[in-house]
Every structure is written in C-alpha cells, then in structure tokens.
Design a protein around this motif. Sequence first.
Motif, short mmCIF file in Angstrom:
data_model
loop_
_atom_site.label_atom_id
_atom_site.label_comp_id
_atom_site.label_asym_id
_atom_site.label_seq_id
_atom_site.Cartn_x
_atom_site.Cartn_y
_atom_site.Cartn_z
N ASN A 418 0.89 -1.23 -0.19
CA ASN A 418 0.14 -0.12 -0.20
C ASN A 418 0.85 1.30 0.09
OD1 ASN A 418 -2.39 -1.57 0.16
ND2 ASN A 418 -1.99 -1.78 2.34
N MET A 419 1.90 1.43 0.75
CA MET A 419 2.82 2.58 0.68
C MET A 419 4.19 1.95 0.37
SD MET A 419 0.98 4.95 3.63
CE MET A 419 1.76 4.11 5.16
N TYR A 420 5.06 3.26 -0.02
CA TYR A 420 6.32 2.83 -0.87
C TYR A 420 7.53 3.47 -0.29
CZ TYR A 420 2.93 0.80 -4.32
OH TYR A 420 2.06 -0.16 -4.61
N THR A 421 7.41 4.11 0.77
CA THR A 421 8.78 4.49 1.37
C THR A 421 9.51 3.18 2.19
OG1 THR A 421 7.75 5.16 3.66
CG2 THR A 421 7.99 6.93 1.88
N ASP A 422 10.71 3.37 2.46
CA ASP A 422 11.50 2.64 3.02
C ASP A 422 10.82 1.52 4.06
OD1 ASP A 422 13.29 3.32 1.05
OD2 ASP A 422 14.88 4.34 2.38
N PHE A 423 10.97 0.07 3.69
CA PHE A 423 10.03 -0.68 4.84
C PHE A 423 10.59 -2.18 4.54
CE2 PHE A 423 6.31 -2.68 6.33
CZ PHE A 423 6.08 -1.99 7.35
N ALA A 424 10.27 -2.86 5.68
CA ALA A 424 10.46 -4.24 5.49
C ALA A 424 9.49 -4.97 6.23
CB ALA A 424 11.96 -4.65 5.95
N GLY A 429 6.16 -16.38 6.57
CA GLY A 429 7.42 -16.95 5.78
C GLY A 429 7.75 -16.23 4.65
N ILE A 430 7.04 -15.10 4.21
CA ILE A 430 7.07 -14.28 3.23
C ILE A 430 7.59 -12.96 3.60
CG2 ILE A 430 6.01 -12.64 1.38
CD1 ILE A 430 3.71 -14.72 1.58
N LYS A 431 8.97 -12.55 2.90
CA LYS A 431 9.64 -11.36 3.16
C LYS A 431 9.80 -10.40 2.23
CE LYS A 431 13.25 -14.03 6.04
NZ LYS A 431 14.67 -14.22 6.17
N ILE A 432 9.32 -9.34 2.28
CA ILE A 432 9.14 -8.09 1.60
C ILE A 432 10.01 -6.85 2.15
CG2 ILE A 432 7.55 -6.54 0.40
CD1 ILE A 432 5.19 -8.64 0.87
N GLU A 433 10.76 -6.47 1.05
CA GLU A 433 11.61 -5.15 1.49
C GLU A 433 11.16 -4.13 0.27
OE1 GLU A 433 16.14 -3.75 2.52
OE2 GLU A 433 15.34 -5.80 2.96
N ALA A 448 10.97 -9.35 -2.92
CA ALA A 448 10.17 -10.37 -2.27
C ALA A 448 10.65 -11.73 -2.42
CB ALA A 448 8.75 -10.45 -3.03
N GLU A 449 10.76 -12.32 -1.05
CA GLU A 449 11.13 -13.67 -0.95
C GLU A 449 9.79 -14.66 -0.63
OE1 GLU A 449 14.94 -14.54 1.06
OE2 GLU A 449 15.32 -12.70 1.02
N VAL A 450 9.62 -15.36 -1.40
CA VAL A 450 8.29 -16.21 -1.10
C VAL A 450 8.66 -17.72 -1.28
CG1 VAL A 450 6.73 -14.27 -1.84
CG2 VAL A 450 7.50 -16.16 -3.57
N LYS A 451 7.93 -18.64 -0.57
CA LYS A 451 8.18 -20.20 -0.60
C LYS A 451 7.31 -20.62 -1.69
CE LYS A 451 8.97 -20.72 4.31
NZ LYS A 451 8.75 -21.24 5.74
#
Length: 625
Positions: A418-424, A429-433, A448-451
């Motif tokens: 939804n928003m796009y400034t720096d975030f993680a 088990g899903i990683k999004i940065e 995005a790291e997904v299984k």
Amino acid sequence: MQDAVKNKLNPPSLSNLSLMGPIGKQMDIFLYERVLSDFAKQEIYGETEEKFRLREDDKHAVGMWRGEFWGKWVISACRVCQYKRDEELKAFLLQAALNLIATADPNGYIGTYQDPLNCFSPDPEAAMAAVGWPCKWNWNIWCRKYTLWGLMEVYQLTKDERVLLGAKRTTDQMLEMLKENHIRLGATGTFSGLPSCSILKPMLLLYRATEEKKYLDFCLEIAQDWNREDDLCPNLIKNGLKNTPVHTWYPQPEHWAKAYEMMSCLDGLLELYRVTGNEDYFVAVKNIYHQLKEHEGNAVFSVGFNDLFLGAAKWDNSCSEPCDVLHWMRVCYELYTLTGDPEYMDVFEQAFLNPFLAASFADGKWGARAVRSAGRHQVATFQSSMNHSHCCVNNMPRGYMNACQAFVMQGEKGIYVNMYTDFACTLDGIKIEIGGSYLMDGHVEITAEVKEPTVLFLRIPSWSKKTLVNDSATEKAGTYHAAAVPAGKSVLSIQFDMNPRLREMDKAPLPLAPEDLPYRRFIQGNDIPADIMTWDQRASLLYGPLLLARSKRVGSTEEEMYHSPSICQKGYACQVTPVQNNQVRNAYKAVFIQGDERVEMMLCDYATGTNHWSQKDPLLFNIYL
C-alpha cells in the motif's frame, strides 16, 4: 469469539515490521524520546500515573482531562513494545497497569475525578467564575475511556488476569453508577456526549476478552442512542445514513461537531459492525467518511478546522489538530481493512506523509498542537497543567504504529502493498522489502522472498497518471496491479508518475473578521501575526503524495513566502526536479512556465520544512505560492 464480519485484509503483527529510511529514523527518535528513554518512563509516564492519586480533575467547576494521558501513553507504549519486541518495556507496562489498579476505590473505580458521579457539564455561572467563560467541559467518562483502553492494551500484551480484573471492576462500577442514577451516556461530558460515547471501542475490547453480554449490551445502547427518531444531537447513525454534510446536521457546529471525538466514535462503530454485522453501522461510517472528505478536507490533507467540523474545505487558511489527523488515518485504515478499497489508502498515505509527520517534531521531544498552512505550527505546553504530556503528542507513537501496519497487508488472494517509502516485513514466511527513491522521483524497488508462487497487489495511487512495473504499463490509477512472483527471490521495479500539479483556488479565500472563529483559531497561540493568512487567490503544489512548501529551511525568504506575486490561474506548466539539501528530507527545484515567462523557486516536503518548534520565528513556511 468469532466476529460476524471479517476483514478483507489484515496487517502483519507489529513485531514483524520495520519502518526504515529517513522516515523510520524520524520515528525511532520520537519513540525513544517519548516512550523508550528513562526520561519517558520516569517523568512523562510518572506524571500521568500521579494524577490518579491526586484526583484533581474536578477540583474546580470545570472538569479537566488529566485522566486521558495515562491511557494515551500506555496504548502507544504497548504497540511500541510489540514493534520493538522490548521485554523490559513489557515488564514496565505490566507494573504500570498494576500500579494504576492499586489506586482503585473498594468498588473498583479508577479515575482522576474525586467524585465518580461528576460527569455532567458545569453550571454556566460556576464555569464563568472558574475560567472566565461559560465553559461546558466535563471529561470524566472520556478519561475513563482511555483508562479502560490502556488497561485492555496491557492485558492483550501480557495476558495477565489481574489487569483484566482491574479493567472489569472499574467498568462495572461505571455501568452500575449510570444505571442506578438513570444516566444516559450521551448526556454526560461535553460536545453532545461524543467524548463519553467514544468508550465504545475499548468496551468492545473488554467484551471480546470476557464475552460478557452486559458489555455488548452497553455498546448496543450507545448505537441505539445514535439512531433516534427524535433526532437528538449528534444522532451519528441516523444522520450518517442520510448522507449529508456533517456541519449541516445541527446549528452551531462549533458547539457539538468535535472532530477528533466524533471520529473516535466512528472507529468504535466500525468495531461494533465487525462484532454484530449490522450493516447500518458500516454504511453510516462510510457515508460520513465521504462527507468529511468532500466538505472537511483541508489544505494540508487532514479534515476539519482546528478540531471542529465547520465545513473546513471552504477555509483556505487551514489549521488542523494532530489528533484529528490521527483519527482520520484511523477511519481510513479501518474502512480499508474491511473493504480493500485503495481509495482509503490514498487518503491515509497523504495524511501520514504530510500533516502527521509535520506534527511530529524532528528532535522527537514534542509535537504540534495544530499544524498550519503558513507561519509556524501551534504548540501547547502545560496542557491541563501537565508538564510533559499533551493530548496529541501522547497519541503520536500510536499514529506511527498505525502507519507501520498500513504498509503491507494480507488477503485471501495475495499480499497487498500500500505504501512505498523504505520498509520491511515478514508474514507467514514471506519477506518483503521496499526501497528506492519514491518521494524524490517516484522510483520504488520491491524485493520479495516467497516459498511458493504469490501475487503482490501493488496500489497504484490515484495521482499517478502512468505507472510502470518492470518497464511495463499497469492498470489505471486508483486500482491495484497484480504482480505474480515465483517461488524464491524476485525484484519488482516500479516507476510512478509523480505528476506535479497545482491545486489552484478558484476564487479568493472567504473574508474573515477578527471576531470570527476560524480567524481566531488560526492565529491563537505562539503570537502568530494575522497578516500571514492568505487573502488573495493562490495555489499550492502537489508532487506525488506530497504537499510542497516554501520554508526558511531551504532558503526561502519572508518576502518570497508572503509577498511574492501569485502564480494561481495563470496557465503555468510546472516542472519539479529533486535536489539535495541537508536541512530537509526532500527538496525540489520547481519551475513554472507560461510562454516566455519562467518562475523558479526552491520547495521542500511540507513535513520536514515545518516540523520544528520555531519559538523565535513565526514566519517559517508557507504552502501557498
């Protein structure tokens, strides 16, 4: 217990989120100074607890509101504790709740009013003698709302049954007191009962924790009192279903249309919708949201005029209380989780990046009482005789936490960004940065790291006329782009069109006399000169989600900010180029072109051009060009 209505989208736990980059740094400074430091725990928190031992809020005829500060600080701290995974703070908060419960009377009453039954507006003559004007304030139930909410947040954090018991006992005392004395909750307090009735939200937390029907019944009584055939003010549900502008519901909105408290009630009404499934509750809030957006949306992307719903959209000289910004964000957030409609996140993002961050001062030690369109922000110290607390400042950490939970959410079909400034974040088990240079030039990189194969739904803001994802054009603005990502690690490159656009007045601002309420409330506090108000036809400049401003922090002079010729309605085309500047988060060179005419100026993001306690300078910034 299971709710009748489930959210369409849900955020990850705060412990799995990390706000990074310059905004994350600003937040961390604020959280340290206001919540995590020894000073915060000993001095800021300490004085909030002391007020429950002194019980002086009804020392005079006009009731005060010192009892709100404990709950506001504790609600914020509980959420910061989850975000930081801070076991030391968790232990501190449990002891804080137990200390507060120890102040209870034998019947369970916890409060800052000596007389629990003192819950009505004072006699006008007595109020005049006490404060010099016929003040109608009484904040007893309002303060008890925040006490209950703080205790419930500690209980959710710690699961300590002693805290839940304390919350139950003080609530039971209040319910019995109201029943025995035949007191209608909407008749208590001030502003037509809106502050008192906002206890709806924490009361539902208590109901969920205990499943005791009497708490839900009380909430239903509140809702029933907002759906009256006799149309007694404020009648939120009945009026919301009519779908008319809020400030027109009853005469003299300055006496009843208190913005922050009304939106607190809307937050609670959406929670009651989840519990009961009564569609009228949802429709009423949704309609009120649209009416507020149209008729109360102000020039700095909040709603209302200095904590009142007066038809604020018509006042170009805007002044907005940060508590209003926070609760406008809350209403948008709750509607978004229930519907998944990206419009609510468009509005949330603009409120967060502009008036909210402008109100959170850069040194983290304090914040604004009201953010303005020009001059400097209003600051209030010693509010209700508090040395270290303020209603808006104590709420701000919670606003940051609300924003963190808005960045990424999970739905049945995939992950919503939804928003796009720096975030993680990490969820299931899903990683999004999220990285890039979104606020400078619209570029975003999402890793995005997904299984297993997953769909990322990327919000396309309504202002981005053309958006590229991995160099391919996406759906139209105001929708989501579905990006399928395979198992493993993927990188998505997004380029938003920041679309510099002038927001031009179609006529000169409405004239105001010094005795008019908007005039008085704009200049009040900190010796703001009246001549900084804008009276000629002007424009402000938007860039992506940002409101831009002239500011002395990027070298603007007072002559440029307050006396330069207007660029409004002259047919200018606009170009904006990001530039480096160590004084603000985002600086820009703006060029306005009309034929052979060329006007250049330095601008910056409204938030960091203004988020300072400029005690010695009433002429720091101006959004109008």
